[in-house]
Design a protein around this motif. Structure first.
Motif, PDB file in Angstrom:
ATOM      1  N   GLU A  23      -0.264  25.823  12.516  1.00 49.67           N
ATOM      2  CA  GLU A  23       0.158  26.858  13.454  1.00 49.67           C
ATOM      3  C   GLU A  23      -0.644  26.823  14.760  1.00 49.67           C
ATOM      4  OE1 GLU A  23       2.784  29.811  12.418  1.00 49.67           O
ATOM      5  OE2 GLU A  23       3.145  27.684  12.092  1.00 49.67           O
ATOM      6  N   GLU A  76       5.040  21.843  21.094  1.00 50.79           N
ATOM      7  CA  GLU A  76       6.047  21.603  20.057  1.00 50.79           C
ATOM      8  C   GLU A  76       5.779  22.598  18.945  1.00 50.79           C
ATOM      9  OE1 GLU A  76       6.876  16.865  20.033  1.00 50.79           O
ATOM     10  OE2 GLU A  76       4.807  17.462  19.979  1.00 50.79           O
ATOM     11  N   ARG A  77       5.268  23.735  19.339  1.00 50.91           N
ATOM     12  CA  ARG A  77       4.668  24.638  18.353  1.00 50.91           C
ATOM     13  C   ARG A  77       5.674  25.290  17.432  1.00 50.91           C
ATOM     14  NH1 ARG A  77       2.936  29.371  22.503  1.00 50.91           N
ATOM     15  NH2 ARG A  77       4.696  29.115  23.884  1.00 50.91           N
ATOM     16  N   PHE A  78       6.932  25.184  17.766  1.00 54.40           N
ATOM     17  CA  PHE A  78       7.898  25.824  16.879  1.00 54.40           C
ATOM     18  C   PHE A  78       8.296  24.899  15.739  1.00 54.40           C
ATOM     19  CE2 PHE A  78       8.377  27.887  21.009  1.00 54.40           C
ATOM     20  CZ  PHE A  78       7.876  29.118  20.644  1.00 54.40           C
ATOM     21  N   GLY A  79       7.516  23.857  15.585  1.00 54.50           N
ATOM     22  CA  GLY A  79       7.768  22.971  14.455  1.00 54.50           C
ATOM     23  C   GLY A  79       8.854  21.956  14.731  1.00 54.50           C
ATOM     24  N   ASN A  80       9.247  21.833  15.958  1.00 56.47           N
ATOM     25  CA  ASN A  80      10.318  20.891  16.276  1.00 56.47           C
ATOM     26  C   ASN A  80       9.751  19.630  16.898  1.00 56.47           C
ATOM     27  OD1 ASN A  80      12.055  23.787  17.373  1.00 56.47           O
ATOM     28  ND2 ASN A  80      12.245  22.791  15.400  1.00 56.47           N
ATOM     29  N   MET A  81       8.889  18.962  16.173  1.00 54.58           N
ATOM     30  CA  MET A  81       8.339  17.735  16.729  1.00 54.58           C
ATOM     31  C   MET A  81       9.393  16.642  16.682  1.00 54.58           C
ATOM     32  SD  MET A  81       5.642  19.498  15.502  1.00 54.58           S
ATOM     33  CE  MET A  81       5.165  18.850  13.942  1.00 54.58           C
ATOM     34  N   LYS A 109       5.245  25.520   4.671  1.00 54.61           N
ATOM     35  CA  LYS A 109       6.343  25.135   5.568  1.00 54.61           C
ATOM     36  C   LYS A 109       6.014  23.838   6.291  1.00 54.61           C
ATOM     37  CE  LYS A 109       7.133  28.985   7.826  1.00 54.61           C
ATOM     38  NZ  LYS A 109       7.406  29.848   8.973  1.00 54.61           N
ATOM     39  N   TRP A 110       4.796  23.758   6.811  1.00 53.31           N
ATOM     40  CA  TRP A 110       4.386  22.544   7.528  1.00 53.31           C
ATOM     41  C   TRP A 110       4.371  21.341   6.588  1.00 53.31           C
ATOM     42  CZ3 TRP A 110       4.318  21.984  12.565  1.00 53.31           C
ATOM     43  CH2 TRP A 110       4.148  23.110  13.381  1.00 53.31           C
ATOM     44  N   ASP A 113       7.872  20.287   5.865  1.00 52.84           N
ATOM     45  CA  ASP A 113       8.413  19.628   7.050  1.00 52.84           C
ATOM     46  C   ASP A 113       7.880  18.194   7.136  1.00 52.84           C
ATOM     47  OD1 ASP A 113       9.929  19.890   9.517  1.00 52.84           O
ATOM     48  OD2 ASP A 113       7.992  19.673  10.530  1.00 52.84           O
TER      49      ASP A 113
END
Lengths: 216, 664
Positions: A23, A76-81, A109-110, A113
């Motif tokens: 996060e 890219e903090r919303f997890g959309n790398m 979650k991370w 992902d």
């Protein structure tokens, strides 16, 4: 590019791409800077203009490891790398902040992902280590119980976890060492994938060096 | 990881992550603009995306349902002040049409593949693998049969139509047979017709549908099939900006063409020409002379001035090139239709020749992991320079200032108002009302998973561009790109074949005639062929049309001046159009800024050590021009640059002193 462990006169060289995720504000950049540059700062600022940091480790007398630590671009903090970020990574740190329980909640979650986006050549998930950062500060409930943390790691598929402090330089080196050991172990167990020798990198050197035209 | 706390002010909001939008995003962030880049899809690169096999199946499902379901219309009145207007955007993606999926391989589990060869292809099992529904099969396939195929079917009305190309094909005796081979898989009456005529695939390992699904992550299937000209705008931009550091490439290894019923190699480099077995000595000399002329044709206007008003085809004939050579030059080197004007044909030939030899024996490169990597490379660059990314997030409407007519803010899907000075948007998000003056064309696409190379060679790892001239007058030339597993776009043992042409009908109408000529289907149940058919078999295929809005003119859109529309992909082989477009939009957004200057090398970034500022993102760009993307050089460089050489400390100072230039 990444698993290019060539053996030149006994000495093996490895280049490993390692991801550092978690996060916003958990101290990903601080950990990288502590580890690579021996620096720390209290002042938080999103990471701008930096792709990755490189740490060269003389692993033993015959092994040189070059570790590319890829920060998520702060934004890219919303997890959309992008896939560019994940591709060909061979290890990962997932970081949370022990003072903020919500950042621990996001760890699964991370991890999920991560496992869905990148795999080792044999299809297994890449080795990953959980970092409970800011351990120099007062902890939020969850991460204070080592047994719970051990179980969590088992369930979620982490190799293990470390309490770290980028500020006080606690366990950063140790965690990295632990991860690299595992990456190397993986590497030994795996056959090299087909030669990547004929892959082309585009860069300004070749652009300048090449002759005007190789055709007729 | 939720997008509920976005900042509310940006310089540029960009909707859509296709190539042009992504280049614009990187360019803007690179010069310090605050960029918000969003896409309503759950993946990057819009219609430029590449998917794993399973990802593609989901994409197919999504598009079968006619794009995303419309979101409920919200009331924006609370977000708007007096003197402001609302301009809603489209919530439907209608750019993909005529999707049709065919599976020709069996669904048996992959174990004991060798032994199971003689097992019958299940005809009526309930399974995710659809039976083939080729043209002959259409009549035989009942609606019930269609329904059982959860991803293979198409709309029933399409299937019940008699395909127009069928008649034409039946005129060609040898091809009509091929057509049946392809079309009647799994249909009992087809089996009878076929026995004895299908090839034995015994030498090849059978690959089942289950296996493809299981190995699905090894596929990276591009929606758009393009190659990169070694001297095209995209390659130049990747190098100039250092975005190239995020990708690796393979040389396209062969240029092939379909001629007189067979696939053959096109000699294009000097080595090819002289090594060619197909060409006579005279032809070799003729071709070299002609290509040498084309390389700097402008210097010899006398050679072609009589033909400026005539076609390139006539020019070639007049140059005494043999029929062989005319075919090679027109279809495979210039890659233009016969009626193309001479000068344009010469220009295309020159472009091809100039790109030759820069990196390999053909003019083209292909990105490892597929073309879908390229927009993502630019997105990563944008993110590294502070751009904020949100997928599954869109813009519902624009807020216009009544007086100036300009777009001053957008309202996102969370209902949040975000102000911006410019809005960049993919064509597909613009409502019909605002695009009345826009005409668009379509691209016909097919993607095949096959079990062998179109033209056998010593190595099984070949990347080939195959040009297929119009099969009949008026039909489009079709372009095939055949990718091998070392491009990381398909599982070992398979090949990914992309077919592309400008649409005249549905993708299947346009492309299936070519597929039936070049490919066969896997041998099934007890078939014994004489082994004479060496064509690869198609295991699985998808056809679809994609909208091509590249011909649209800015003036065709009824939109504010600070709203910039990006068209999706075009049918051309290169990506020049998208790069040129990105550059134009960037110039309007930031007229005085450089377009994509080189990003500094990570190894050249030196942090200051005084603690107070260390966390900051100070970095030195001073050495960037020289350093470039010198990844090759990094080995010798990084030790010095990052550790040993005395680092120049750079913190928050606006004008950093140059970082030490490492010697190689």
């Amino acid at each position: 590019m990444i698993m290019a462990g060539g053996s030149v006169s006994e000495c093996k060289e490895y280049l490993f791409k390692v991801l550092v995720i978690g996060e916003l504000g958990v101290g990903k950049t601080s950990i990288i800077k502590r580890y690579v540059h021996q620096l720390f700062s209290q002042h938080y600022r999103a990471t701008i203009g930096v792709d990755f940091a490189l740490k060269v480790i003389n692993w033993d007398s015959r092994t040189l490891v070059r570790l590319q630590l890829w920060d998520i671009a702060g934004q890219e903090r919303f997890g959309n790398m992008t896939r560019v970020y994940y591709k060909e990574a061979v290890g990962a740190f997932v970081v949370f902040d022990v003072t903020r329980g919500s950042t621990f909640d996001a760890v699964s979650k991370w991890k999920h992902d991560l496992d869905s986006k990148v795999k080792l050549a044999n299809g297994n998930p890449i080795p990953s280590v959980l970092l409970a950062n800011k351990c120099d500060q007062k902890k939020d409930a969850n991460s204070s119980n080592p047994t719970l943390m051990d179980n969590f790691c088992k369930e979620t598929g982490f190799l293990g976890w470390f309490e770290t402090s980028a500020k006080d330089n606690i366990n950063v080196e140790e965690a990295a060492r632990f991860l690299v050991e595992n990456i190397l172990a993986n590497d030994k167990g795996l056959p090299y994938e087909e030669s990547n020798g004929d892959r082309v990198k585009l860069d300004q050197d070749t652009a300048v060096a090449e002759t005007k035209s190789g055709c007729c | 990881m939720a997008a509920d706390n976005l900042p509310t002010e940006f310089d540029v909001v960009i909707l859509g992550t296709g190539l042009s939008e992504s280049v614009i995003a990187a360019a803007c962030a690179r010069v310090g603009q605050r960029v918000l880049h969003v896409d309503r899809r759950s993946y990057y690169a819009a219609n430029w995306a590449s998917f794993t096999f399973n990802g593609l199946l989901s994409w197919i499902d999504d598009n079968k349902q006619g794009g995303q379901s419309p979101e409920e219309v919200l009331d924006w009145s609370g977000k708007v002040e007096s003197g402001e207007d609302i301009l809603p955007l489209s919530t439907m993606d209608t750019s993909i049409s005529n999707l049709e999926v065919f599976c020709y391989t069996s669904e048996e589990p992959e174990e004991d593949e060798e032994e199971k060869k003689e097992d019958a292809t299940p005809i009526s099992t309930l399974s995710p693998a659809p039976q083939s529904e080729g043209e002959e099969g259409n009549q035989a396939t009942s609606p019930t049969d269609n329904r059982r195929n959860h991803e293979g079917e198409t709309t029933l009305d399409i299937l019940s139509e008699s395909p127009p190309e069928q008649q034409d094909q039946e005129e060609c005796a040898p091809l009509a047979e091929d057509q049946q081979i392809l079309s009647s898989d799994g249909e009992p009456q087809g089996e009878e017709q076929l026995s004895g005529s299908a090839p034995t695939q015994a030498k090849k390992k059978k690959i089942s549908y289950t296996k493809i699904v299981k190995e699905g992550r090894r596929f990276n299937i591009d929606l758009v099939s393009k190659l990169m000209y070694s001297r095209g705008l995209l390659v130049d931009l990747l190098i100039k900006s250092n975005v190239s550091r995020y990708a690796e490439f393979k040389n396209v290894s062969r240029i092939l063409t379909y001629r007189q019923g067979k696939v053959e190699q096109v000699p294009c480099s000097r080595a090819d020409v002289f090594g060619s077995k197909e060409l006579t000595v005279v032809e070799k000399r003729m071709l070299m002379k002609f290509l040498t002329f084309c390389l700097d044709y402008e210097q010899h206007p006398e050679e072609y001035q009589d033909f400026t008003e005539r076609s390139f085809w006539e020019f070639l004939q007049n140059n005494m090139l043999t029929e062989n050579l005319q075919h090679f030059v027109l279809h495979s080197i210039a890659m233009v239709p016969r009626e193309t004007h001479t000068e344009e044909g010469l220009r295309s030939t020159q472009h091809f020749l100039r790109s030759l030899g820069r990196y390999g024996n053909t003019p083209f490169l292909f990105p490892i992991y597929g073309l879908g990597e390229i927009p993502q490379c630019f997105c990563r660059m944008c993110a590294v320079f502070g751009g904020i990314y949100c997928l599954r997030h869109s813009v519902q409407c624009l807020v216009l200032d009544k007086e100036s007519g300009r777009c001053k803010a957008v309202i996102d899907t969370c209902g949040q108002r975000i102000s911006c000075s410019h809005f960049v948007v993919e064509d597909g998000y613009i409502r019909e009302e605002q695009r009345k003056g826009v005409e668009h064309k379509h691209i016909s696409r097919a993607v095949l998973i096959t079990d062998g190379l179109l033209l056998q060679s010593e190595s099984e790892q070949q990347i080939s561009l195959v040009t297929v001239p119009p099969l009949e007058p008026g039909a489009p030339a079709v372009r095939l790109v055949e990718l091998c597993s070392s491009t990381m776009t398909c599982m070992p043992g398979t090949y990914l074949v992309h077919l592309t042409c400008p649409s005249s009908g549905s993708a299947r109408e346009d492309l299936q005639p070519v597929v039936s000529r070049l490919f066969t289907k896997p041998a099934s149940a007890g078939e014994e062929g004489d082994g004479s058919d060496e064509r690869p078999a198609v295991l699985w295929a998808v056809y679809f049309n994609m909208r091509d809005s590249t011909a649209a003119d800015r003036s065709g859109y009824d939109l504010p001046g600070n709203v910039h529309v990006c068209s999706g992909p075009d049918a051309a082989l290169g990506s020049d159009h998208s790069i040129r477009l990105a550059q134009e939009v960037f110039r309007q957004l930031a007229p005085h800024e450089e377009f994509c200057p080189p990003a500094p090398n990570p190894e050249d970034i030196v942090y200051d050590g005084d603690g107070g500022q260390g966390e900051g993102a100070g970095f030195s760009e001073a050495a960037q021009a020289e350093e470039g993307a010198a990844e090759e050089a990094e080995e010798s460089k990084e030790k010095e640059a990052s550790q040993e050489s005395s680092p120049v400390e750079v913190g928050e100072m606006p004008d950093p002193p140059p970082a030490p230039l490492a010697e190689e």
